[in-house]
Enzyme design. Structure first.
Site, PDB file in Angstrom:
ATOM      1  N   CYS A 115     -12.499  -7.296 -56.508  1.00  0.00           N
ATOM      2  CA  CYS A 115     -13.140  -6.765 -55.293  1.00  0.00           C
ATOM      3  C   CYS A 115     -12.722  -5.312 -55.063  1.00  0.00           C
ATOM      4  O   CYS A 115     -11.686  -4.862 -55.559  1.00  0.00           O
ATOM      5  CB  CYS A 115     -12.810  -7.629 -54.086  1.00  0.00           C
ATOM      6  SG  CYS A 115     -11.199  -7.321 -53.408  1.00  0.00           S
ATOM      7  N   GLU A 135      -8.302 -19.502 -54.397  1.00  0.00           N
ATOM      8  CA  GLU A 135      -9.587 -18.857 -54.715  1.00  0.00           C
ATOM      9  C   GLU A 135     -10.112 -19.325 -56.072  1.00  0.00           C
ATOM     10  O   GLU A 135     -11.300 -19.619 -56.224  1.00  0.00           O
ATOM     11  CB  GLU A 135      -9.433 -17.330 -54.708  1.00  0.00           C
ATOM     12  CG  GLU A 135     -10.763 -16.626 -54.967  1.00  0.00           C
ATOM     13  CD  GLU A 135     -10.584 -15.132 -55.205  1.00  0.00           C
ATOM     14  OE1 GLU A 135      -9.826 -14.474 -54.458  1.00  0.00           O
ATOM     15  OE2 GLU A 135     -11.205 -14.620 -56.152  1.00  0.00           O
TER      16      GLU A 135
HETATM   17  S1  SF4 Z   1     -11.673  -8.168 -49.726  1.00  0.00           S
HETATM   18 FE1  SF4 Z   1     -10.934  -8.842 -51.738  1.00  0.00          FE
HETATM   19  S2  SF4 Z   1      -8.737  -9.320 -51.443  1.00  0.00           S
HETATM   20 FE2  SF4 Z   1      -9.726  -9.252 -49.427  1.00  0.00          FE
HETATM   21  S3  SF4 Z   1     -10.288 -11.375 -49.003  1.00  0.00           S
HETATM   22 FE3  SF4 Z   1     -12.080 -10.376 -49.907  1.00  0.00          FE
HETATM   23  S4  SF4 Z   1     -11.906 -10.820 -52.065  1.00  0.00           S
HETATM   24 FE4  SF4 Z   1      -9.905 -11.242 -51.192  1.00  0.00          FE
END
Ligand code: SF4
Length: 412
Positions: free
Chosen positions: A293, A187
């Protein structure tokens, strides 16, 4: 200063970003592969269950996040839609060994990483299908796949796309992105590439407060250019000149970092910029957006709530050893109780022996006398890439090791 991107990432002709219209079929398969009746039982029974003298507490938020759910579902949809085609993932779909092996069983190959076999980017053909993971891919990888003309299924999570927007904006406005993350994480590699799409766009990746202090020391004139460049040699954009590129900085995070640490890092950097440039002109030198997130935040909050509410004897955290968000759940839990990070229920070898990865270490170790002899209060959680069946299996296995049949206790 130019605000035009250097890399205009043209989309390939067959590009799917919103699924393939096969949700119902995929959901049926997902349920078959990853559902756990035991976990559902816990969810509907206040997240706790007594089995003999063991009392289990499941965190309120745990396991698959919305981004992972969607990525895995799209992979299943892709298999249904293109049964005759070669399908590949650019790398791990998510950081969970069970799910990655399942992809291999479904005939979905990997172009890189520990699960890759004989096909890499060089051997791709136009008619191949390529799935981009929830972490996203770098602009260079996207361009390469577009040039080949592959069918692309893009599962990049919306929360990751939001970080990209921030980083792009920083680059357009002449701010260097300081990204709290791990520079080798998929990422963060993808996010940092968004900065270098722009002429004059730059990035620096810091993994923790210790590295942040080094950046602050440079800003304050206490660290030399050579020392700075040597330490961050793998975590900088090409051509990075600290004197020039640390004058205007914008902070962003890998979405799965420890949120308290990200906030502290942003604050520390702000203080360093305030000291150097003064409060009157700070808006021209410092910006910050918390890009953790909500799924990561919710899982971290739920662990803290659980360990603060219950005097747990131990906590089991289930998830891939290379899963960033899982590791942070272990870090949080281990400040309150003994936390064992296992990547599979089979790590519970016996009531006396457990394989696990300790907080802050990279290798799995074996520990003895991990389970109290008598009654015990045991917390359970799982990273955002761990399917429910693995959580249920871990609980069931532990009760079996104690000689119980969990089904007997679900009825009572
Ligand atoms: S919700 Fe958050 S942890 Fe899950 S894939 Fe998306 S960015 Fe990554």
């Amino acid at each position: 200063m130019s605000s035009l991107p250097l890399v205009e990432t043209a989309q390939p002709q067959q590009y799917f970003q919103k699924g393939l219209g096969l949700k119902a079929v995929a959901q049926e398969q997902l349920s078959r592969h990853y559902h756990s009746r035991l976990v559902e039982y816990l969810r509907t029974h206040e997240h706790n269950l007594r089995v003999g003298n063991l009392h289990f507490f499941l965190a309120k938020e745990f396991g698959f996040c919305y981004g992972v759910d969607r990525a895995v579902e799209y992979a299943y949809q892709a298999r249904e839609k293109f049964p005759e085609r070669r399908i590949f993932l650019t790398g791990e779909i998510i950081h969970n060994p069970h799910v990655n092996y399942r992809m291999l069983e479904m005939g979905i190959g990997f172009l890189s990483g520990q699960y890759s076999q004989d096909v890499s980017f060089e051997n791709l053909r136009k008619e191949d299908v390529v799935i981009l993971p929830a972490f996203g891919v770098t602009t260079a990888e996207f361009q390469r796949l577009s040039n080949i003309g592959c069918i692309m299924i893009d599962t990049t999570c919306g929360s990751v796309l939001n970080v990209w927007k921030r980083v792009e904006q920083y680059a357009r406005d002449g701010f260097t992105s300081v990204i709290h993350g791990k520079y080798s994480h998929e990422e963060t590699r993808a996010t940092s590439s968004q900065a270098t799409k722009y002429e004059h766009g730059h990035f620096l990746v810091v993994c923790d407060m210790e590295e942040t202090e080094m950046v602050c020391a440079y800003i304050a004139g206490r660290l030399s250019r050579e020392e700075f460049l040597f330490h961050f040699k793998n975590a900088l954009s090409p051509g990075f000149e600290p004197e020039q590129h640390l004058q205007k900085i914008g902070v962003a995070n890998q979405t799965t970092m420890l949120s308290s640490e990200s906030l502290a890092i942003a604050e520390r950097l702000k203080q360093a910029m305030l000291t150097r440039y003064g409060s009157g002109d700070i808006a021209n030198h410092f910006r910050n957006f918390d890009t953790i997130c909500s799924a990561t935040q919710d899982r971290q909050d739920a662990v803290l709530e659980l360990v603060k509410q219950q005097r747990l004897d131990l906590m089991l955290v289930i998830g891939g050893y290379n899963s960033s968000n899982t590791n942070h759940l272990v870090d949080l839990a281990s400040t309150y109780t003994k936390a064992y990070h296992i990547d599979d229920p089979s790590c519970l070898e016996s009531v006396d022996c457990i394989r696990h990865k300790p907080s802050g270490q990279s290798e799995e170790v074996t520990s003895r006398e991990w389970l109290p002899k008598g009654g015990a209060k045991i917390g359970l959680t799982a990273g955002a890439s761990t399917p429910n069946n693995k959580v249920g299996e871990a609980l069931e296995r532990l009760t079996q090791l104690r000689g119980y049949n969990v089904e007997d206790w679900m009825m009572s």
